[in-house]
Each structure stands twice: as C-alpha cells, then as structure tokens.
Design a protein around this motif. Structure first.
Motif, mmCIF file in Angstrom:
data_model
loop_
_atom_site.group_PDB
_atom_site.id
_atom_site.type_symbol
_atom_site.label_atom_id
_atom_site.label_comp_id
_atom_site.label_asym_id
_atom_site.label_seq_id
_atom_site.Cartn_x
_atom_site.Cartn_y
_atom_site.Cartn_z
ATOM 1 N N MET A 224 0.825 -1.204 0.000
ATOM 2 C CA MET A 224 0.000 0.000 0.000
ATOM 3 C C MET A 224 0.862 1.259 0.000
ATOM 4 S SD MET A 224 -3.110 -1.236 2.462
ATOM 5 C CE MET A 224 -3.840 0.357 2.600
ATOM 6 N N CYS A 225 1.926 1.249 0.805
ATOM 7 C CA CYS A 225 2.828 2.408 0.829
ATOM 8 C C CYS A 225 3.466 2.618 -0.541
ATOM 9 C CB CYS A 225 3.903 2.222 1.896
ATOM 10 S SG CYS A 225 3.304 2.433 3.572
ATOM 11 N N GLU A 226 3.900 1.532 -1.178
ATOM 12 C CA GLU A 226 4.503 1.647 -2.508
ATOM 13 C C GLU A 226 3.501 2.191 -3.519
ATOM 14 O OE1 GLU A 226 5.986 -2.286 -3.261
ATOM 15 O OE2 GLU A 226 7.785 -1.956 -2.042
ATOM 16 N N MET A 227 2.253 1.713 -3.468
ATOM 17 C CA MET A 227 1.219 2.183 -4.400
ATOM 18 C C MET A 227 0.927 3.671 -4.217
ATOM 19 S SD MET A 227 -1.469 -1.017 -4.354
ATOM 20 C CE MET A 227 -2.801 0.007 -4.878
ATOM 21 N N LEU A 228 1.019 4.147 -2.972
ATOM 22 C CA LEU A 228 0.735 5.548 -2.680
ATOM 23 C C LEU A 228 1.959 6.449 -2.804
ATOM 24 C CD1 LEU A 228 -1.582 4.972 0.405
ATOM 25 C CD2 LEU A 228 -2.278 5.701 -1.881
ATOM 26 N N GLY A 229 3.101 5.847 -3.134
ATOM 27 C CA GLY A 229 4.325 6.623 -3.268
ATOM 28 C C GLY A 229 4.926 7.032 -1.936
ATOM 29 N N LEU A 230 4.591 6.301 -0.876
ATOM 30 C CA LEU A 230 5.120 6.589 0.462
ATOM 31 C C LEU A 230 6.323 5.702 0.737
ATOM 32 C CD1 LEU A 230 1.685 6.609 2.314
ATOM 33 C CD2 LEU A 230 3.034 8.604 1.640
ATOM 34 N N PRO A 231 7.205 6.110 1.651
ATOM 35 C CA PRO A 231 8.327 5.242 2.009
ATOM 36 C C PRO A 231 7.808 3.880 2.474
ATOM 37 C CG PRO A 231 8.581 7.404 3.015
ATOM 38 C CD PRO A 231 7.207 7.355 2.411
ATOM 39 N N SER A 232 8.388 2.814 1.956
ATOM 40 C CA SER A 232 7.864 1.487 2.272
ATOM 41 C C SER A 232 8.824 0.625 3.077
ATOM 42 C CB SER A 232 7.494 0.752 0.981
ATOM 43 O OG SER A 232 8.632 0.594 0.158
ATOM 44 N N GLY A 233 9.970 1.157 3.483
ATOM 45 C CA GLY A 233 10.889 0.402 4.323
ATOM 46 C C GLY A 233 10.271 0.158 5.692
ATOM 47 N N ALA A 234 10.664 -0.913 6.336
ATOM 48 C CA ALA A 234 10.058 -1.298 7.616
ATOM 49 C C ALA A 234 10.109 -0.177 8.648
ATOM 50 C CB ALA A 234 10.734 -2.551 8.155
ATOM 51 N N ASP A 235 11.235 0.539 8.736
ATOM 52 C CA ASP A 235 11.353 1.611 9.731
ATOM 53 C C ASP A 235 10.561 2.851 9.332
ATOM 54 O OD1 ASP A 235 12.976 0.105 11.398
ATOM 55 O OD2 ASP A 235 14.800 0.749 10.376
ATOM 56 N N SER A 236 10.579 3.203 8.071
ATOM 57 C CA SER A 236 9.897 4.423 7.635
ATOM 58 C C SER A 236 8.382 4.264 7.570
ATOM 59 C CB SER A 236 10.437 4.881 6.283
ATOM 60 O OG SER A 236 10.287 3.866 5.323
ATOM 61 N N ARG A 237 7.889 3.038 7.475
ATOM 62 C CA ARG A 237 6.436 2.829 7.422
ATOM 63 C C ARG A 237 5.749 3.315 8.683
ATOM 64 N NH1 ARG A 237 7.378 -2.612 5.033
ATOM 65 N NH2 ARG A 237 7.004 -3.441 7.095
ATOM 66 N N LYS A 238 6.449 3.278 9.816
ATOM 67 C CA LYS A 238 5.843 3.735 11.073
ATOM 68 C C LYS A 238 5.413 5.193 10.989
ATOM 69 C CE LYS A 238 8.923 1.885 14.224
ATOM 70 N NZ LYS A 238 9.378 1.656 15.573
#
Length: 107
Positions: A35-49
């Motif tokens: 979902m983060c990748e689809m929305l163009g948001l950082p998708s790494g485990a730490d940045s997802r928070k």
C-alpha cells in the motif's frame, strides 16, 4: 511425516496453513508495504511507522501473529473478546467488548 497443511484451532474455525513461514502477521507487513509503494510513500520497515497506521481487529488466536506485527507503534492491534483479556494472554494492545454480547446485555 509432517502434515502438508498444519491446522490451527480457532473460534468456530479451523485454519489450515501451508508449510511455509507465512501467517497473518507476515500478510499485514506485506499489505502495508504494498500500500505504501502504491501511494508513493516510504515502504521500508522503519519508515512505514511514520507513514501508515494500520488497524487490525481480530477475535481469536489465529489473529495473534497480526497483533504481534503491529505492536510497538507499527499499528493498532485490537482484540475483541467478551471479557477483558489478561495482559500477557494476547499481543493486542487494545480490547473491545464483543459487540453482539454487548447488544444482548443492553436489550
């Protein structure tokens, strides 16, 4: 010989899982990343928070893996039970009373 599809007992359910390291917690992590990748948001485990706050609501032991995945600020794990669970009996951080039982007691 190990069974090809190990069973997990749950409330009104028998969950069958393949012999791979995959469960509801892994599925939650994968869904959040996608979902983060689809929305163009950082998708790494730490940045997802900092970019996503998933909410998972479950009512039986098969949901514990997802609760554990979301603990510690990675999401909001909520267990639904008739009675408040003991502190260490679930990985969920919040508790909701069973809405059907709540309605029966109020009527």
């Amino acid at each position: 010989e190990r069974p090809r599809l190990p069973r997990t007992a749950a409330i009104h359910v028998i969950e069958v899982r393949p012999q791979i390291h995959w469960h509801k917690g892994k599925a939650m992590g994968w869904l959040i990343k996608c979902m983060c990748e689809m929305l163009g948001l950082p998708s790494g485990a730490d940045s997802r928070k900092a970019t996503a706050m998933p909410i998972f609501i479950g009512d039986d032991v098969s949901d514990e893996d997802a609760f554990a995945e979301l603990r510690g600020g990675r999401g909001i794990p909520i267990v639904v039970r008739a009675e408040a669970p003991l502190r260490r009996s679930t990985a969920a951080e919040l508790w909701l009373r069973d809405p059907q039982q709540e309605a029966k007691e109020r009527l």
